[in-house]
Design an enzyme around this catalytic site. Structure first.
Site, mmCIF file in Angstrom:
data_model
loop_
_atom_site.group_PDB
_atom_site.id
_atom_site.type_symbol
_atom_site.label_atom_id
_atom_site.label_comp_id
_atom_site.label_asym_id
_atom_site.label_seq_id
_atom_site.Cartn_x
_atom_site.Cartn_y
_atom_site.Cartn_z
ATOM 1 N N SER A 195 0.793 -0.789 0.270
ATOM 2 C CA SER A 195 -0.196 -0.302 -0.029
ATOM 3 C C SER A 195 0.866 1.134 -0.344
ATOM 4 C CB SER A 195 -0.947 0.066 0.866
ATOM 5 O OG SER A 195 -2.158 0.672 0.993
ATOM 6 N N ASP A 228 -9.858 -3.840 -5.725
ATOM 7 C CA ASP A 228 -8.846 -3.046 -4.635
ATOM 8 C C ASP A 228 -9.225 -1.445 -5.613
ATOM 9 O OD1 ASP A 228 -7.293 -1.191 -3.527
ATOM 10 O OD2 ASP A 228 -5.218 -1.941 -4.646
ATOM 11 N N HIS A 251 -7.706 -4.474 -1.073
ATOM 12 C CA HIS A 251 -6.712 -4.091 -0.358
ATOM 13 C C HIS A 251 -7.124 -4.096 0.662
ATOM 14 C CE1 HIS A 251 -3.736 -0.544 -0.952
ATOM 15 N NE2 HIS A 251 -4.403 -0.162 0.027
#
Ligand SMILES: *[C@@H]1O[C@H](CO)[C@@H](O)[C@H](O)[C@H]1NC(C)=O
Length: 406
Positions: free
Chosen positions: A192, A346, A376
């Protein structure tokens, strides 16, 4: 005394009410795609996070602590599980706390070294929360892992995460032999926002000649641009947990200290002047996304016309330090071999697809793994017992395999 008890009682009732409200809201608004294994787990994980965030906001309003501090505090309550195969040390590089993971088994040759930058939108995640992930990474890839405990919002804002991670990386690169690391196999890795920082570090290091060259970068669902929030994945996965655009914007509010007022303008692209669009459209456009990713309900939308005030007050979003996808050709073409991992469900998926194309167009070797059942944040559920997803193990195996192949 009675007053105190009444106050505590009232706060308790308030928190429970809000918790219940959030659970109902999750039930009604969350979309769990059919391809996700263990939909109930994802739903529980999402609900827990939403409730924690709602409680955190109340505590923030009451000026007891900030929302991110509260969520991090609760996340850090989970006990640290030790793995007999990995030695873990808490150290400081300069002033920055780090955790060093080394496989216990002796090795006759130096091992690969991995700098790991954890995710969490800058506001969540911690060394402790990512302990499971780093332990597994060290063990599976037989590498020395250095996890960086960078300073976080709201106490420390932009660009602290980059300053701290860059400084820790330099320290590490200068003392590789102390940790038994092979200078020819140093990898920068992040998930991320950590992935975005990982590639920024690689971009900054492209120009340095007095440090060991970075061998590779591993970027797990990294957000590499903050211009366009209307790409296909942003539309398709708008309501899929664990994160949505509201959350993404909240991270900007805490990290970049920009006002919540501009949310709609930014998410529709009204914070970007026409000349900036013109300059970067060749890299940030749904035209660069393969057709097969546009099938699931995508409607091309032109960006809204510029909102001058939004632009002036949010232009940190356009600072190149937040936009690794927009770095010059001269920098991107010199990036090391790259492993990109993306997840179908995501909102940030298309960032990975665009960066992959940019790297490949400039001749950087890319290994790409796309998780058809991924969402995600899934990597951080590894070894989390009832709340972990098989997809996290698959991502871990892909990472380990890539490192072993270097
Ligand atoms: C810019 O955005 C703000 C907040 O959304 C809005 O109040 C304002 O009217 C917008 N200005 C223009 C010129 O569209």
């Amino acid at each position: 005394m009675v007053v105190l008890l009444l106050v505590i009682g009232a706060v308790w009732v308030l928190l429970m009410g809000v918790g219940l409200w959030e659970v109902c809201r999750c039930l009604l608004t969350t979309e769990i795609p059919a391809a996700i294994e263990h939909p109930v787990r994802l739903w529980v994980l999402h609900c827990l996070l939403q409730v924690l965030m709602a409680w955190g906001k109340i505590l923030e309003k009451l000026r007891i602590c900030s929302m991110p501090q509260f969520v991090r505090f609760v996340h850090d309550l989970q006990p640290l599980k030790t793995d007999p195969a990995v030695v873990v040390k808490d150290l400081r590089l300069g002033t920055i706390p780090v955790k060093l993971y080394q496989p216990k088994a002796p090795s006759c040759s130096p091992r690969p070294g991995i700098v790991f930058v954890h995710g969490g939108g800058t506001i969540f995640g911690s060394l402790k929360f990512y302990h499971r992930t780093c332990c597994r990474l060290s063990k599976e890839s037989d590498s020395v892992v250095l996890a960086v405990g960078y300073r976080q919002p709201p106490e420390h804002r932009y660009p602290m995460i980059i300053v701290d991670c860059f400084a820790a990386t330099i320290c590490f690169l200068r003392s590789l032999d102390r940790y038994g690391v092979d200078p020819a196999r140093v990898v920068i890795c992040g998930d991320s926002v950590g992935g975005a920082v990982a590639t920024l570090i690689c971009q900054k290091l492209v120009k340095s000649s007095d440090l060991p060259k970075i061998r590779a970068q591993i970027l797990v669902y990294a957000p590499v641009q903050l211009l366009d929030f209307q790409l296909p994945s942003y539309q398709q996965n708008r309501n899929v947990p664990l994160i949505n655009l509201d959350f993404v914007y909240q991270c900007f509010v805490y990290y970049l200290d920009i006002s919540p007022t501009w949310k709609n303008a930014c998410l529709k692209g009204a914070h970007v002047p026409a000349e900036v669009w013109a300059k970067y459209r060749k890299w940030v456009s749904s035209e660069n996304i393969p057709e097969r990713f546009k099938k699931r309900g995508y409607k091309p939308l032109p960006p809204m016309p510029l909102n001058e005030s939004a632009y002036l007050e949010t232009n940190l979003l356009l600072d190149l330090i937040n936009e690794p996808l927009l770095a010059e050709d001269e920098v991107v073409s010199r990036l090391p071999e790259t492993c990109i991992i993306s997840c179908e469900y995501d909102v940030l998926r298309d960032n990975s697809l665009l960066y992959k194309k940019r790297l490949e167009d400039l001749g950087v070797p890319v290994t790409w793994h796309h998780m058809e059942d991924g969402f995600h944040g899934v990597l951080s559920t590894i070894d989390m017992g009832f709340l972990s997803f098989p997809c996290s193990t698959r991502i871990m195996n892909n990472m380990a395999q890539f490192i072993k192949g270097l």
